[in-house]
Scaffold this active site. Structure first.
Site, PDB file in Angstrom:
ATOM      1  N   LYS A  67       0.876  -1.179   0.000  1.00  0.00           N
ATOM      2  CA  LYS A  67       0.000   0.000   0.000  1.00  0.00           C
ATOM      3  C   LYS A  67       0.904   1.216   0.000  1.00  0.00           C
ATOM      4  O   LYS A  67       1.796   1.331   0.852  1.00  0.00           O
ATOM      5  CB  LYS A  67      -0.911   0.022   1.223  1.00  0.00           C
ATOM      6  CG  LYS A  67      -1.805   1.275   1.242  1.00  0.00           C
ATOM      7  CD  LYS A  67      -2.930   1.178   2.233  1.00  0.00           C
ATOM      8  CE  LYS A  67      -2.502   1.563   3.622  1.00  0.00           C
ATOM      9  NZ  LYS A  67      -3.669   1.715   4.533  1.00  0.00           N
ATOM     10  N   ARG A 110     -10.619  -2.008   6.758  1.00  0.00           N
ATOM     11  CA  ARG A 110      -9.717  -3.030   7.321  1.00  0.00           C
ATOM     12  C   ARG A 110      -9.339  -2.700   8.756  1.00  0.00           C
ATOM     13  O   ARG A 110      -9.089  -3.579   9.575  1.00  0.00           O
ATOM     14  CB  ARG A 110      -8.503  -3.278   6.432  1.00  0.00           C
ATOM     15  CG  ARG A 110      -7.492  -2.134   6.221  1.00  0.00           C
ATOM     16  CD  ARG A 110      -6.560  -1.969   7.380  1.00  0.00           C
ATOM     17  NE  ARG A 110      -5.231  -1.548   7.027  1.00  0.00           N
ATOM     18  CZ  ARG A 110      -4.474  -0.784   7.800  1.00  0.00           C
ATOM     19  NH1 ARG A 110      -4.940  -0.292   8.939  1.00  0.00           N
ATOM     20  NH2 ARG A 110      -3.252  -0.489   7.440  1.00  0.00           N
ATOM     21  N   HIS A 137     -13.012  10.689  11.349  1.00  0.00           N
ATOM     22  CA  HIS A 137     -13.398   9.940  10.148  1.00  0.00           C
ATOM     23  C   HIS A 137     -13.511   8.438  10.409  1.00  0.00           C
ATOM     24  O   HIS A 137     -14.483   7.789  10.015  1.00  0.00           O
ATOM     25  CB  HIS A 137     -12.367  10.223   9.050  1.00  0.00           C
ATOM     26  CG  HIS A 137     -12.592   9.470   7.789  1.00  0.00           C
ATOM     27  ND1 HIS A 137     -13.636   9.747   6.939  1.00  0.00           N
ATOM     28  CD2 HIS A 137     -11.931   8.416   7.249  1.00  0.00           C
ATOM     29  CE1 HIS A 137     -13.596   8.902   5.917  1.00  0.00           C
ATOM     30  NE2 HIS A 137     -12.579   8.086   6.085  1.00  0.00           N
ATOM     31  N   GLN A 138     -12.506   7.867  11.088  1.00  0.00           N
ATOM     32  CA  GLN A 138     -12.493   6.408  11.292  1.00  0.00           C
ATOM     33  C   GLN A 138     -13.579   5.942  12.259  1.00  0.00           C
ATOM     34  O   GLN A 138     -13.964   4.772  12.250  1.00  0.00           O
ATOM     35  CB  GLN A 138     -11.132   5.959  11.864  1.00  0.00           C
ATOM     36  CG  GLN A 138      -9.928   6.320  11.034  1.00  0.00           C
ATOM     37  CD  GLN A 138      -9.845   5.533   9.737  1.00  0.00           C
ATOM     38  OE1 GLN A 138     -10.341   4.413   9.647  1.00  0.00           O
ATOM     39  NE2 GLN A 138      -9.247   6.134   8.725  1.00  0.00           N
ATOM     40  N   ASN A 159     -15.182  12.722  23.260  1.00  0.00           N
ATOM     41  CA  ASN A 159     -14.197  13.228  22.295  1.00  0.00           C
ATOM     42  C   ASN A 159     -13.643  14.543  22.793  1.00  0.00           C
ATOM     43  O   ASN A 159     -14.338  15.318  23.449  1.00  0.00           O
ATOM     44  CB  ASN A 159     -14.856  13.426  20.917  1.00  0.00           C
ATOM     45  CG  ASN A 159     -13.817  13.617  19.824  1.00  0.00           C
ATOM     46  OD1 ASN A 159     -12.915  12.788  19.675  1.00  0.00           O
ATOM     47  ND2 ASN A 159     -13.924  14.698  19.076  1.00  0.00           N
ATOM     48  N   MET A 219      -7.046   1.715  18.755  1.00  0.00           N
ATOM     49  CA  MET A 219      -6.821   1.688  17.305  1.00  0.00           C
ATOM     50  C   MET A 219      -6.144   2.941  16.766  1.00  0.00           C
ATOM     51  O   MET A 219      -5.729   2.972  15.608  1.00  0.00           O
ATOM     52  CB  MET A 219      -8.176   1.519  16.594  1.00  0.00           C
ATOM     53  CG  MET A 219      -8.967   0.307  17.034  1.00  0.00           C
ATOM     54  SD  MET A 219      -8.071  -1.257  16.874  1.00  0.00           S
ATOM     55  CE  MET A 219      -7.792  -1.316  15.111  1.00  0.00           C
ATOM     56  N   LYS A 226       2.541   8.580  19.689  1.00  0.00           N
ATOM     57  CA  LYS A 226       1.093   8.655  19.948  1.00  0.00           C
ATOM     58  C   LYS A 226       0.738   7.792  21.166  1.00  0.00           C
ATOM     59  O   LYS A 226       1.410   6.785  21.448  1.00  0.00           O
ATOM     60  CB  LYS A 226       0.295   8.162  18.737  1.00  0.00           C
ATOM     61  CG  LYS A 226       0.166   9.179  17.613  1.00  0.00           C
ATOM     62  CD  LYS A 226      -0.817   8.637  16.582  1.00  0.00           C
ATOM     63  CE  LYS A 226      -0.944   9.541  15.372  1.00  0.00           C
ATOM     64  NZ  LYS A 226      -1.723   8.920  14.303  1.00  0.00           N
ATOM     65  N   GLY A 292      -4.247  -2.349  18.068  1.00  0.00           N
ATOM     66  CA  GLY A 292      -4.366  -2.486  16.614  1.00  0.00           C
ATOM     67  C   GLY A 292      -3.496  -1.458  15.909  1.00  0.00           C
ATOM     68  O   GLY A 292      -3.854  -0.285  15.824  1.00  0.00           O
TER      69      GLY A 292
HETATM   70  P1  NAD Z   1      -9.523  12.389  12.202  1.00  0.00           P
HETATM   71  O1  NAD Z   1      -8.542  13.479  11.985  1.00  0.00           O
HETATM   72  O2  NAD Z   1     -10.722  12.309  11.350  1.00  0.00           O
HETATM   73  O3  NAD Z   1     -10.020  12.434  13.743  1.00  0.00           O
HETATM   74  C1  NAD Z   1      -9.078  12.596  14.776  1.00  0.00           C
HETATM   75  C2  NAD Z   1      -9.722  12.234  16.101  1.00  0.00           C
HETATM   76  O4  NAD Z   1      -8.743  12.402  17.137  1.00  0.00           O
HETATM   77  C3  NAD Z   1     -10.884  13.138  16.478  1.00  0.00           C
HETATM   78  O5  NAD Z   1     -11.766  12.424  17.308  1.00  0.00           O
HETATM   79  C4  NAD Z   1     -10.196  14.263  17.266  1.00  0.00           C
HETATM   80  O6  NAD Z   1     -11.088  14.927  18.128  1.00  0.00           O
HETATM   81  C5  NAD Z   1      -9.191  13.437  18.044  1.00  0.00           C
HETATM   82  N1  NAD Z   1      -8.006  14.188  18.460  1.00  0.00           N
HETATM   83  C6  NAD Z   1      -7.212  14.968  17.690  1.00  0.00           C
HETATM   84  N2  NAD Z   1      -6.193  15.448  18.419  1.00  0.00           N
HETATM   85  C7  NAD Z   1      -6.352  14.938  19.679  1.00  0.00           C
HETATM   86  C8  NAD Z   1      -5.621  15.070  20.882  1.00  0.00           C
HETATM   87  N3  NAD Z   1      -4.514  15.799  20.937  1.00  0.00           N
HETATM   88  N4  NAD Z   1      -6.077  14.403  21.976  1.00  0.00           N
HETATM   89  C9  NAD Z   1      -7.195  13.656  21.931  1.00  0.00           C
HETATM   90  N5  NAD Z   1      -7.928  13.497  20.808  1.00  0.00           N
HETATM   91  C10 NAD Z   1      -7.500  14.145  19.695  1.00  0.00           C
HETATM   92  O7  NAD Z   1      -8.674  11.040  12.146  1.00  0.00           O
HETATM   93  P2  NAD Z   1      -9.172   9.573  11.805  1.00  0.00           P
HETATM   94  O8  NAD Z   1      -9.046   9.351  10.347  1.00  0.00           O
HETATM   95  O9  NAD Z   1     -10.461   9.317  12.469  1.00  0.00           O
HETATM   96  O10 NAD Z   1      -8.003   8.707  12.491  1.00  0.00           O
HETATM   97  C11 NAD Z   1      -7.907   8.639  13.899  1.00  0.00           C
HETATM   98  C12 NAD Z   1      -6.594   7.984  14.260  1.00  0.00           C
HETATM   99  O11 NAD Z   1      -6.565   6.634  13.796  1.00  0.00           O
HETATM  100  C13 NAD Z   1      -5.363   8.661  13.661  1.00  0.00           C
HETATM  101  O12 NAD Z   1      -4.387   8.772  14.678  1.00  0.00           O
HETATM  102  C14 NAD Z   1      -4.912   7.688  12.587  1.00  0.00           C
HETATM  103  O13 NAD Z   1      -3.518   7.768  12.348  1.00  0.00           O
HETATM  104  C15 NAD Z   1      -5.299   6.378  13.217  1.00  0.00           C
HETATM  105  N6  NAD Z   1      -5.446   5.248  12.286  1.00  0.00           N
HETATM  106  C16 NAD Z   1      -5.013   4.045  12.698  1.00  0.00           C
HETATM  107  C17 NAD Z   1      -5.133   2.954  11.862  1.00  0.00           C
HETATM  108  C18 NAD Z   1      -4.690   1.598  12.327  1.00  0.00           C
HETATM  109  O14 NAD Z   1      -4.635   0.667  11.526  1.00  0.00           O
HETATM  110  N7  NAD Z   1      -4.415   1.416  13.589  1.00  0.00           N
HETATM  111  C19 NAD Z   1      -5.687   3.097  10.584  1.00  0.00           C
HETATM  112  C20 NAD Z   1      -6.168   4.349  10.207  1.00  0.00           C
HETATM  113  C21 NAD Z   1      -6.037   5.431  11.067  1.00  0.00           C
END
Ligand code: NAD
Length: 321
Positions: A67, A110, A137-138, A159, A219, A226, A292
């Site tokens: 990817k 996924r 978003h996730q 949140n 996740m 982080k 995860g």
């Molecule tokens: P997003 O930008 O749409 O949402 C971010 C979320 O984190 C929101 O709920 C926001 O309020 C919160 N947030 C932002 N800064 C913060 C802080 N300092 N303290 C507490 N909360 C905070 O992002 P998303 O697309 O929903 O992704 C969320 C996370 O999941 C990201 O860190 C992304 O890298 C991670 N992710 C992990 C995987 C995996 O396989 N584990 C896959 C995709 C995304």
């Protein structure tokens, strides 16, 4: 070469397809017949972008590929998603490029599949209250996938940024489940299962806020630095993960391992539970925590499923290459 464009994924691949594909590859990883290759992630010095590759090979399914993609912070202003990715699959016998598959929706599916797998295998069967930390978003994908794993009656959400609960409330409403915004004390005290999906760099949930018997799917932590939950919570839990190497380096366990609260060899690969080689949860009072981290083989598994579905439904776009 087969092309499955981003726009075709939604009508083609279901959450159930992704659950099955990811569960299968987690099991293969635990059997050591599938492995992830080292991750590349670089700031490219242009458009403030982070770009990289996640790759691997599954000798059972013969899924070989990568990817490619990353994060472009200026995309939102252009009407595009900040996270952009494409999966390339290769023929394991010849090395020829077999397919290019849009990876944006597949990444969300996924990732949600991974936490749903952990809930199916590790949460108490009588779990009724689901806690959601994060509303980005996730989170909607996470909530939808989690709700399918137990007979949940209530969703409790927290949140950092209060204006973001709309998508979670909508998903809960679609499933006929009560939705409440609560503080972290209430969320920890009442939830049977907690999903964390934030971009946090400091612990949000404290060990003392989580009650015995809870299952957590952490996740959001997929990068060094982080952190979503207190390291002491991992010390109090039985910790499961997709891949131990990622869990201790870029996952939620990095902090507990670095501070000596958790031994790396105490972390259990979820694939061993799927394979029946580890019992998973052993008591109703045990705290289980799934770290995860997101591995390349997940992406290859769901992209392969998308290609197979496109071919079987006669929707595959083929180009000479
Ligand atoms: P997003 O930008 O749409 O949402 C971010 C979320 O984190 C929101 O709920 C926001 O309020 C919160 N947030 C932002 N800064 C913060 C802080 N300092 N303290 C507490 N909360 C905070 O992002 P998303 O697309 O929903 O992704 C969320 C996370 O999941 C990201 O860190 C992304 O890298 C991670 N992710 C992990 C995987 C995996 O396989 N584990 C896959 C995709 C995304």
């Amino acid at each position: 070469m087969i092309i499955v464009p981003e726009g075709a994924i939604e009508g083609l691949v279901t959450a159930a397809d992704c659950f099955a594909a990811v569960e299968k590859v987690f099991a293969a990883m635990a059997r050591r017949t599938a492995r992830n290759f080292p991750v590349v992630r670089e700031a490219i010095g242009h458009a403030e972008a982070l770009y990289g590759f996640k790759s691997g090979f599954d000798r059972e399914s013969l899924a070989l590929g990568l990817k490619a993609g990353g994060f472009w912070p200026g995309n939102a202003a252009k009407g595009l998603t900040n996270h952009q990715s494409t999966v390339f699959l290769f023929d394991a016998d010849t090395g020829r490029c077999r397919a290019a598959v849009g990876g944006n929706l597949l990444t969300a599916l996924r990732t949600a599949a991974a936490s749903a797998i952990s809930i199916r295998h590790l949460a108490r069967p009588d779990s009724r209250v689901l806690g959601m930390i994060g509303a980005g978003h996730q989170s909607a994908f996470q909530l939808r996938a989690a709700l399918g794993q137990r007979t949940f009656e209530r969703v409790l959400a927290w949140n950092l940024h209060p204006g973001m609960f709309g998508r979670l409330a909508t998903v809960a409403g679609e499933h006929g489940v009560t939705f409440e915004v609560v503080d972290l004390d209430q969320l920890g005290a009442e939830a049977d299962v907690i999903v964390t999906i934030t971009s946090s760099f400091a612990p949000i949930l404290k060990a003392a806020q989580v009650r015995p018997g809870t299952h957590l799917a952490c996740m959001g932590t997929d990068t060094r630095g982080k952190q979503e939950v207190e390291a002491e919570l991992l010390a109090a839990a039985t910790v499961f993960t997709d891949e131990v190497a990622q869990s201790t380096s870029i996952g939620e366990a990095q902090h507990a391992v670095a501070s000596g609260l958790l031994a790396a060899d105490a972390i259990v690969e979820i694939g061993t539970v799927i394979n029946g080689d580890h019992p998973g949860r052993t008591s109703a009072g045990e705290i289980t925590l799934f770290d995860g981290t997101g591995v390349g083989l997940q992406d290859l598994a769901v992209a392969s499923a998308a290609v197979d579905l496109a071919v079987s439904k006669g929707l595959a776009v083929e180009v000479a290459f």
